[in-house]
Design a protein around this motif. Structure first.
Motif, PDB file in Angstrom:
ATOM      1  N   VAL A  49      31.748  27.319  55.776  1.00 31.56           N
ATOM      2  CA  VAL A  49      32.080  28.619  55.179  1.00 31.56           C
ATOM      3  C   VAL A  49      31.514  29.751  56.033  1.00 31.56           C
ATOM      4  O   VAL A  49      32.163  30.790  56.245  1.00 31.56           O
ATOM      5  CB  VAL A  49      31.544  28.688  53.733  1.00 31.56           C
ATOM      6  CG1 VAL A  49      31.705  30.102  53.172  1.00 31.56           C
ATOM      7  CG2 VAL A  49      32.262  27.684  52.842  1.00 31.56           C
ATOM      8  N   GLY A  50      30.286  29.534  56.550  1.00 29.70           N
ATOM      9  CA  GLY A  50      29.695  30.538  57.426  1.00 29.70           C
ATOM     10  C   GLY A  50      30.512  30.743  58.690  1.00 29.70           C
ATOM     11  O   GLY A  50      30.697  31.881  59.150  1.00 29.70           O
ATOM     12  N   ILE A  51      31.012  29.643  59.256  1.00 28.68           N
ATOM     13  CA  ILE A  51      31.861  29.741  60.451  1.00 28.68           C
ATOM     14  C   ILE A  51      33.134  30.538  60.146  1.00 28.68           C
ATOM     15  O   ILE A  51      33.551  31.402  60.918  1.00 28.68           O
ATOM     16  CB  ILE A  51      32.215  28.341  60.982  1.00 28.68           C
ATOM     17  CG1 ILE A  51      30.967  27.649  61.532  1.00 28.68           C
ATOM     18  CG2 ILE A  51      33.283  28.428  62.066  1.00 28.68           C
ATOM     19  CD1 ILE A  51      31.197  26.202  61.937  1.00 28.68           C
ATOM     20  N   LEU A  52      33.743  30.239  58.995  1.00 27.80           N
ATOM     21  CA  LEU A  52      34.972  30.937  58.617  1.00 27.80           C
ATOM     22  C   LEU A  52      34.722  32.427  58.398  1.00 27.80           C
ATOM     23  O   LEU A  52      35.476  33.282  58.865  1.00 27.80           O
ATOM     24  CB  LEU A  52      35.552  30.297  57.359  1.00 27.80           C
ATOM     25  CG  LEU A  52      36.917  30.829  56.892  1.00 27.80           C
ATOM     26  CD1 LEU A  52      37.964  30.638  57.983  1.00 27.80           C
ATOM     27  CD2 LEU A  52      37.358  30.117  55.617  1.00 27.80           C
ATOM     28  N   VAL A  53      33.619  32.742  57.691  1.00 28.14           N
ATOM     29  CA  VAL A  53      33.284  34.151  57.453  1.00 28.14           C
ATOM     30  C   VAL A  53      32.970  34.857  58.774  1.00 28.14           C
ATOM     31  O   VAL A  53      33.409  35.997  59.009  1.00 28.14           O
ATOM     32  CB  VAL A  53      32.101  34.259  56.477  1.00 28.14           C
ATOM     33  CG1 VAL A  53      31.626  35.710  56.371  1.00 28.14           C
ATOM     34  CG2 VAL A  53      32.495  33.741  55.100  1.00 28.14           C
ATOM     35  N   ALA A  54      32.210  34.183  59.643  1.00 30.71           N
ATOM     36  CA  ALA A  54      31.881  34.774  60.941  1.00 30.71           C
ATOM     37  C   ALA A  54      33.142  35.028  61.771  1.00 30.71           C
ATOM     38  O   ALA A  54      33.273  36.059  62.438  1.00 30.71           O
ATOM     39  CB  ALA A  54      30.921  33.860  61.702  1.00 30.71           C
TER      40      ALA A  54
END
Length: 293
Positions: A26-31
């Protein structure tokens, strides 16, 4: 219920590991979404300063944003253990199929982007491009709309424009008017040159810098040709050309400088060997010959 609690207890470590991977994904997607927004905003501001058409800026920003988000999504899925190789293969095949189906349209789009970036012409310019001459009405992503001097609207594919020579008649502030004037061999060349120079220099539209030029350019079969080349503002080109042609004809007549007419000598051969000469001339010359006889 006990079985479910027991299963959670047995797989607690694996679930915690998966939860950690899910949070990272999720962090990768948000980033990726944040990076896409920052890059597109930066690119939009820079392209706006270069005065590129807003439609091109928006389209390019949308493409870059989509590419970054798709890449981030694939990285996120890969991080949680989803095999993304098949997805990449499917996207590649779909992209290839779409590219082949829209080959002409994509070529026109790429050409439209190049036109808007390098700006060989702008709206309002009179150009000759893609085999069509006219004033530029609109520059669109896939086509350029021209209006011809006889008020016809022509839609030209952008790929046809970038694939051929582009002549912009409005880009430079001044233009040279090129005229060729033929006079008779019996004419006084010095006097003829003075008359032609007087005609163009007396016109207030003729620029002094660069200086106008009159000179003999060719000795043809029936005429001595002069080049007449005044420089004018681009907007005065055609009015100057048309007016100068009329004034030059009147000035040559007033100074008894002849303009040669096409003529042809035809020899008629009779069976007895007699040869009669028949001369085909302009009606005006025929009248002069008749008066002499």
């Amino acid at each position: 219920m006990n079985e479910l609690i027991e299963w959670f207890g047995e797989n607690q470590e694996a679930l915690l590991l998966f939860a950690g991977k899910l949070l990272v994904a999720v962090g990768i997607l948000v980033a990726g979404m944040v990076i896409a927004r920052i890059l597109t905003n930066t690119m939009t501001k820079r392209l706006d300063k270069s005065k590129i058409d807003n439609a091109v800026v928006s389209f390019m920003a949308g493409i870059i944003r989509t590419i970054i988000i798709i890449a981030a999504l694939l990285m996120a899925l890969s991080h949680i253990g989803v095999q993304t190789t098949s997805f990449i293969a499917i996207l590649g095949a779909a992209g290839l199929a779409i590219g082949l189906a829209l080959q002409g349209s994509l070529s026109n789009f790429a050409s439209g982007v190049l036109i808007m970036i390098y700006r060989p012409f702008k709206s309002g310019d009179y150009v000759e491009a893609g085999g069509v001459a006219g004033s530029v009405q609109r520059i669109e992503l896939f086509t350029t709309v021209l209006k011809t001097p006889d008020n016809k609207t022509v839609v030209v594919p952008n790929s046809k424009i970038t694939g051929s020579e582009i002549t912009n008649y409005s880009q430079e502030p001044i233009r040279r008017v090129d005229m060729v004037i033929g006079v008779s061999y019996s004419a006084d060349l010095k006097k003829t040159k003075e008359v032609l120079m007087q005609v163009i220099t007396s016109d207030e539209r003729t620029l002094q810098d660069p200086a106008p030029r009159v000179a003999v350019t060719a000795l043809n079969d029936s005429s001595v040709d002069f080049i007449v080349r005044p420089w004018v503002n681009s907007g005065d080109y055609w009015p100057m050309y048309w007016d100068s042609m009329e004034r030059i004809k009147n000035a040559l007549d007033e100074n008894d400088i002849g303009i040669p007419f096409p003529q042809m000598d035809v020899h008629l051969h009779h069976p007895k060997g007699e040869v009669n000469e028949l001369r085909i001339v302009n009606p005006e010359q025929a009248g002069k010959l008749a008066s002499k006889e």
